[in-house]
Design a protein around this motif. Structure first.
Motif, mmCIF file in Angstrom:
data_model
loop_
_atom_site.group_PDB
_atom_site.id
_atom_site.type_symbol
_atom_site.label_atom_id
_atom_site.label_comp_id
_atom_site.label_asym_id
_atom_site.label_seq_id
_atom_site.Cartn_x
_atom_site.Cartn_y
_atom_site.Cartn_z
ATOM 1 N N GLU A 64 -18.578 35.524 14.328
ATOM 2 C CA GLU A 64 -19.553 35.087 15.324
ATOM 3 C C GLU A 64 -19.764 33.577 15.257
ATOM 4 O OE1 GLU A 64 -22.853 37.664 14.438
ATOM 5 O OE2 GLU A 64 -22.060 39.262 15.707
ATOM 6 N N ALA A 65 -19.739 33.015 14.053
ATOM 7 C CA ALA A 65 -19.883 31.568 13.897
ATOM 8 C C ALA A 65 -18.650 30.839 14.443
ATOM 9 C CB ALA A 65 -20.123 31.214 12.431
ATOM 10 N N VAL A 66 -17.460 31.394 14.206
ATOM 11 C CA VAL A 66 -16.233 30.804 14.771
ATOM 12 C C VAL A 66 -16.362 30.715 16.288
ATOM 13 C CG1 VAL A 66 -13.769 31.219 15.224
ATOM 14 C CG2 VAL A 66 -14.668 31.464 12.902
ATOM 15 N N ALA A 67 -16.781 31.798 16.906
ATOM 16 C CA ALA A 67 -16.909 31.827 18.364
ATOM 17 C C ALA A 67 -17.949 30.821 18.845
ATOM 18 C CB ALA A 67 -17.261 33.233 18.832
ATOM 19 N N ALA A 68 -19.097 30.791 18.199
ATOM 20 C CA ALA A 68 -20.175 29.890 18.625
ATOM 21 C C ALA A 68 -19.763 28.426 18.497
ATOM 22 C CB ALA A 68 -21.441 30.171 17.818
ATOM 23 N N LEU A 69 -19.083 28.073 17.409
ATOM 24 C CA LEU A 69 -18.635 26.688 17.218
ATOM 25 C C LEU A 69 -17.550 26.289 18.210
ATOM 26 C CD1 LEU A 69 -18.432 26.527 13.320
ATOM 27 C CD2 LEU A 69 -19.907 25.099 14.770
ATOM 28 N N SER A 70 -16.731 27.252 18.612
ATOM 29 C CA SER A 70 -15.544 26.953 19.422
ATOM 30 C C SER A 70 -15.794 26.945 20.920
ATOM 31 C CB SER A 70 -14.442 27.975 19.122
ATOM 32 O OG SER A 70 -14.075 27.913 17.772
ATOM 33 N N GLU A 71 -16.691 27.784 21.403
ATOM 34 C CA GLU A 71 -16.881 27.941 22.845
ATOM 35 C C GLU A 71 -17.261 26.614 23.500
ATOM 36 O OE1 GLU A 71 -19.730 31.150 22.965
ATOM 37 O OE2 GLU A 71 -18.121 32.610 23.240
ATOM 38 N N GLY A 72 -16.390 26.157 24.411
ATOM 39 C CA GLY A 72 -16.671 24.953 25.169
ATOM 40 C C GLY A 72 -16.621 23.664 24.371
ATOM 41 N N MET A 73 -16.009 23.671 23.191
ATOM 42 C CA MET A 73 -15.962 22.486 22.339
ATOM 43 C C MET A 73 -14.530 22.250 21.875
ATOM 44 S SD MET A 73 -17.618 19.931 20.989
ATOM 45 C CE MET A 73 -19.177 20.382 21.697
ATOM 46 N N PRO A 74 -13.718 21.556 22.690
ATOM 47 C CA PRO A 74 -12.311 21.343 22.348
ATOM 48 C C PRO A 74 -12.079 20.721 20.973
ATOM 49 C CG PRO A 74 -12.701 20.733 24.625
ATOM 50 C CD PRO A 74 -14.050 21.012 24.013
ATOM 51 N N SER A 75 -12.949 19.825 20.539
ATOM 52 C CA SER A 75 -12.744 19.222 19.217
ATOM 53 C C SER A 75 -12.849 20.274 18.114
ATOM 54 C CB SER A 75 -13.746 18.089 18.969
ATOM 55 O OG SER A 75 -15.081 18.570 19.030
ATOM 56 N N ASN A 76 -13.758 21.217 18.251
ATOM 57 C CA ASN A 76 -13.870 22.289 17.254
ATOM 58 C C ASN A 76 -12.740 23.304 17.403
ATOM 59 O OD1 ASN A 76 -16.118 21.054 16.207
ATOM 60 N ND2 ASN A 76 -17.576 22.550 16.991
ATOM 61 N N GLN A 77 -12.314 23.558 18.630
ATOM 62 C CA GLN A 77 -11.169 24.443 18.825
ATOM 63 C C GLN A 77 -9.942 23.859 18.126
ATOM 64 O OE1 GLN A 77 -11.648 24.324 23.174
ATOM 65 N NE2 GLN A 77 -11.443 26.566 23.137
ATOM 66 N N HIS A 78 -9.742 22.571 18.276
ATOM 67 C CA HIS A 78 -8.624 21.894 17.608
ATOM 68 C C HIS A 78 -8.786 21.973 16.086
ATOM 69 C CE1 HIS A 78 -5.472 18.955 16.886
ATOM 70 N NE2 HIS A 78 -6.310 18.333 16.087
ATOM 71 N N ALA A 79 -9.995 21.712 15.590
ATOM 72 C CA ALA A 79 -10.247 21.784 14.144
ATOM 73 C C ALA A 79 -9.997 23.195 13.617
ATOM 74 C CB ALA A 79 -11.681 21.340 13.827
#
Length: 129
Positions: A64-79
């Motif tokens: 759930e934390a992975v999803a929350a950090l990643s949604e709509g945040m390309p820099s976190n998706q890349h990380a």
């Protein structure tokens, strides 16, 4: 919160609470997502997921934390991709979620959040399985 997560790897209760805090702080707030991402939250959340084989509650909170950090945040998706999220998420979906439907749903949601709009992440998910 990221530092608590970093220090709580051997304490499942504290780890789960820190993961829930990451999710709560990240949901819908780009500034919080960015700040936590820069502080290493993506790597710490994935470390918690990797260590959750024996604790479905920690695994679920990490997904759930992975999803929350990643949604709509390309820099976190890349990380997330750089930290090995694609392989970990696919493995979680294929193996760890077999007997835990909530984990399966959370894994699919996390895969979607990490992959959405980023061709490199989509390709990495495909290669991971």
């Amino acid at each position: 919160v990221v530092e608590v997560l970093r220090l709580s790897r051997d304490d499942s209760g504290t780890c789960k609470a820190a993961l829930k805090a990451v999710k709560a702080l990240a949901e819908g707030l780009a500034s919080n997502k960015s700040t936590m991402g820069a502080a290493g939250a993506c790597e710490m959340v994935l470390a918690a997921l990797r260590g959750s084989e024996d604790d479905a509650d920690v695994g679920l909170a990490a997904l759930e934390a992975v999803a929350a950090l990643s949604e709509g945040m390309p820099s976190n998706q890349h990380a997330m991709r750089q930290a090995g999220a694609c392989e970990v998420l696919v493995t979680t979906l294929q193996v760890l979620s077999r007997d835990a439907p909530p984990v399966r749903v959370a894994a699919v949601h996390a895969i979607a959040a990490v992959s959405d709009g980023l061709t490199a992440n989509q390709n990495a998910m495909r290669r991971a399985g």
